[in-house]
Design a protein around this motif. Structure first.
Motif, PDB file in Angstrom:
ATOM      1  N   LYS A 106       0.837  -1.203   0.000  1.00  8.63           N
ATOM      2  CA  LYS A 106       0.000   0.000   0.000  1.00  8.63           C
ATOM      3  C   LYS A 106       0.875   1.258   0.000  1.00  8.63           C
ATOM      4  O   LYS A 106       0.621   2.196  -0.758  1.00  8.63           O
ATOM      5  N   LEU A 107       1.920   1.263   0.824  1.00  7.01           N
ATOM      6  CA  LEU A 107       2.824   2.405   0.867  1.00  7.01           C
ATOM      7  C   LEU A 107       3.543   2.573  -0.465  1.00  7.01           C
ATOM      8  O   LEU A 107       3.697   3.703  -0.959  1.00  7.01           O
ATOM      9  N   TYR A 108       3.973   1.474  -1.064  1.00  3.15           N
ATOM     10  CA  TYR A 108       4.642   1.537  -2.361  1.00  3.15           C
ATOM     11  C   TYR A 108       3.752   2.204  -3.394  1.00  3.15           C
ATOM     12  O   TYR A 108       4.196   3.080  -4.150  1.00  3.15           O
ATOM     13  N   HIS A 109       2.479   1.829  -3.435  1.00  3.97           N
ATOM     14  CA  HIS A 109       1.565   2.403  -4.418  1.00  3.97           C
ATOM     15  C   HIS A 109       1.311   3.882  -4.129  1.00  3.97           C
ATOM     16  O   HIS A 109       1.145   4.677  -5.077  1.00  3.97           O
ATOM     17  N   GLU A 110       1.298   4.270  -2.872  1.00  2.06           N
ATOM     18  CA  GLU A 110       1.134   5.684  -2.540  1.00  2.06           C
ATOM     19  C   GLU A 110       2.326   6.500  -3.035  1.00  2.06           C
ATOM     20  O   GLU A 110       2.161   7.585  -3.605  1.00  2.06           O
ATOM     21  N   VAL A 111       3.532   5.968  -2.817  1.00  3.79           N
ATOM     22  CA  VAL A 111       4.746   6.645  -3.280  1.00  3.79           C
ATOM     23  C   VAL A 111       4.768   6.688  -4.803  1.00  3.79           C
ATOM     24  O   VAL A 111       5.056   7.735  -5.405  1.00  3.79           O
ATOM     25  N   ARG A 112       4.471   5.570  -5.421  1.00  2.00           N
ATOM     26  CA  ARG A 112       4.483   5.489  -6.885  1.00  2.00           C
ATOM     27  C   ARG A 112       3.449   6.435  -7.492  1.00  2.00           C
ATOM     28  O   ARG A 112       3.733   7.139  -8.470  1.00  2.00           O
ATOM     29  N   GLU A 140       2.010  11.332 -10.538  1.00  2.00           N
ATOM     30  CA  GLU A 140       1.294  12.605 -10.648  1.00  2.00           C
ATOM     31  C   GLU A 140       2.277  13.762 -10.827  1.00  2.00           C
ATOM     32  O   GLU A 140       2.030  14.698 -11.591  1.00  2.00           O
ATOM     33  N   TRP A 141       3.404  13.687 -10.110  1.00  2.81           N
ATOM     34  CA  TRP A 141       4.443  14.710 -10.256  1.00  2.81           C
ATOM     35  C   TRP A 141       4.990  14.706 -11.681  1.00  2.81           C
ATOM     36  O   TRP A 141       5.203  15.756 -12.277  1.00  2.81           O
ATOM     37  N   LEU A 142       5.192  13.536 -12.251  1.00  6.87           N
ATOM     38  CA  LEU A 142       5.659  13.420 -13.637  1.00  6.87           C
ATOM     39  C   LEU A 142       4.621  13.959 -14.610  1.00  6.87           C
ATOM     40  O   LEU A 142       4.971  14.567 -15.624  1.00  6.87           O
ATOM     41  N   ASN A 143       3.344  13.753 -14.323  1.00  9.36           N
ATOM     42  CA  ASN A 143       2.280  14.306 -15.175  1.00  9.36           C
ATOM     43  C   ASN A 143       2.379  15.827 -15.243  1.00  9.36           C
ATOM     44  O   ASN A 143       2.211  16.431 -16.315  1.00  9.36           O
ATOM     45  N   GLU A 144       2.645  16.448 -14.101  1.00  3.06           N
ATOM     46  CA  GLU A 144       2.767  17.904 -14.051  1.00  3.06           C
ATOM     47  C   GLU A 144       3.985  18.375 -14.846  1.00  3.06           C
ATOM     48  O   GLU A 144       3.908  19.367 -15.589  1.00  3.06           O
ATOM     49  N   LEU A 145       5.113  17.671 -14.688  1.00  2.00           N
ATOM     50  CA  LEU A 145       6.317  18.036 -15.429  1.00  2.00           C
ATOM     51  C   LEU A 145       6.109  17.828 -16.921  1.00  2.00           C
ATOM     52  O   LEU A 145       6.573  18.637 -17.743  1.00  2.00           O
ATOM     53  N   ASP A 146       5.415  16.771 -17.284  1.00  2.00           N
ATOM     54  CA  ASP A 146       5.132  16.469 -18.694  1.00  2.00           C
ATOM     55  C   ASP A 146       4.418  17.644 -19.361  1.00  2.00           C
ATOM     56  O   ASP A 146       4.754  18.041 -20.483  1.00  2.00           O
ATOM     57  N   ILE A 147       3.453  18.234 -18.682  1.00  2.00           N
ATOM     58  CA  ILE A 147       2.700  19.368 -19.221  1.00  2.00           C
ATOM     59  C   ILE A 147       3.617  20.573 -19.419  1.00  2.00           C
ATOM     60  O   ILE A 147       3.552  21.266 -20.441  1.00  2.00           O
ATOM     61  N   LYS A 148       4.499  20.826 -18.457  1.00  3.72           N
ATOM     62  CA  LYS A 148       5.416  21.963 -18.544  1.00  3.72           C
ATOM     63  C   LYS A 148       6.399  21.799 -19.702  1.00  3.72           C
ATOM     64  O   LYS A 148       6.697  22.754 -20.421  1.00  3.72           O
ATOM     65  N   LEU A 149       6.913  20.587 -19.891  1.00  2.82           N
ATOM     66  CA  LEU A 149       7.872  20.355 -20.968  1.00  2.82           C
ATOM     67  C   LEU A 149       7.203  20.471 -22.338  1.00  2.82           C
ATOM     68  O   LEU A 149       7.810  20.950 -23.293  1.00  2.82           O
ATOM     69  N   ALA A 150       5.955  20.030 -22.425  1.00  3.71           N
ATOM     70  CA  ALA A 150       5.233  20.118 -23.696  1.00  3.71           C
ATOM     71  C   ALA A 150       5.031  21.565 -24.124  1.00  3.71           C
ATOM     72  O   ALA A 150       4.953  21.868 -25.321  1.00  3.71           O
ATOM     73  N   LYS A 151       4.974  22.475 -23.162  1.00  2.07           N
ATOM     74  CA  LYS A 151       4.747  23.883 -23.473  1.00  2.07           C
ATOM     75  C   LYS A 151       5.983  24.570 -24.044  1.00  2.07           C
ATOM     76  O   LYS A 151       5.863  25.585 -24.738  1.00  2.07           O
TER      77      LYS A 151
END
Length: 217
Positions: free
Chosen positions: A27-33, A38-49
């Motif tokens: 459960k902890l592993y999935h929370e960290v993952r 989600e953090w990578l999703n945010e960075l992905d949007i910034k790089l696409a811009k």
């Protein structure tokens, strides 16, 4: 959830590197993952811009498995000591790799030990227009950010089809065309970590564009 907790999880996993411990803390592993995805999703949007040729890559697509491949590396631990992820993913091109672990943290890009067809294409591009590649590598801000090319398994002689006195022979002898930028834990824990990676991505972009163009033309 935060990167501080991500590091804590990796330290615990490294001290109890077995399936039994992982099953107890799944459960902890999935929370960290999930936090990292989600953090990578945010960075992905910034790089696409900032990059019109950027290939959108969700965090779930970017993140690597935490399990080591024991079939090919039976002596390795069951689980890795890091989270790895590759953004701007497109088949046959070099991605923008992020490595966050307890022993080393860095970003990298380019081609690490590419297969023969890709390596041949990169060498052909250097043979045709190595001056442009050298300008990228020798730019002060680039060298300050990445240093030099990763040099490992470099040929002692010239590649087949190239003379030993070729103008760009030192570049042509490389088997890897990639660069890295080391990260500190303090940088990762800062609120502006994503902005730091955006700046690194921008600095690396001409390098990756040159290589990606070489393997697709």
């Amino acid at each position: 959830m935060s990167f501080s907790e991500l590091f804590e999880f990796l330290h615990e996993l490294n001290g109890h590197n077995n399936k039994e411990w992982m099953d107890e803390h799944r459960k902890l592993y999935h929370e960290v993952r999930d936090f990292y995805i989600e953090w990578l999703n945010e960075l992905d949007i910034k790089l696409a811009k900032i990059d019109p040729d950027y290939v959108p890559t969700t965090g779930k697509q970017a993140i690597n498995r935490i399990n080591n491949n024991l079939l090919f590396h039976p002596n390795k631990p069951v689980y890795k000591d890091h989270f790895g992820a590759g953004l701007d993913k497109e088949k046959g091109k070099g991605d923008f790799y992020i490595h966050i672990g307890i022993n080393e943290c860095f970003v990298a890009g380019g081609f690490y030990r590419p297969r023969k067809e890709l390596l041949d294409s990169i060498r052909a591009a250097i043979d045709y227009n190595g001056e442009e590649f050298l300008k990228i590598l020798n730019k002060k801000s680039f060298r300050d950010t990445f240093g030099a090319l990763i040099e490992e398994e470099k040929l002692k002689t010239s590649p087949k089809g190239y003379d030993n006195d070729h103008r760009y022979i030192e570049l042509l002898r490389n088997k890897t065309f990639a660069v890295t930028h080391d990260l500190t834990k303090q940088q990762i824990l800062r609120d502006d970590f994503q902005e730091h990676l955006v700046r690194v991505y921008k600095e690396m972009l001409p390098f990756r564009n040159y290589l990606n163009h070489a393997v697709t033309v």
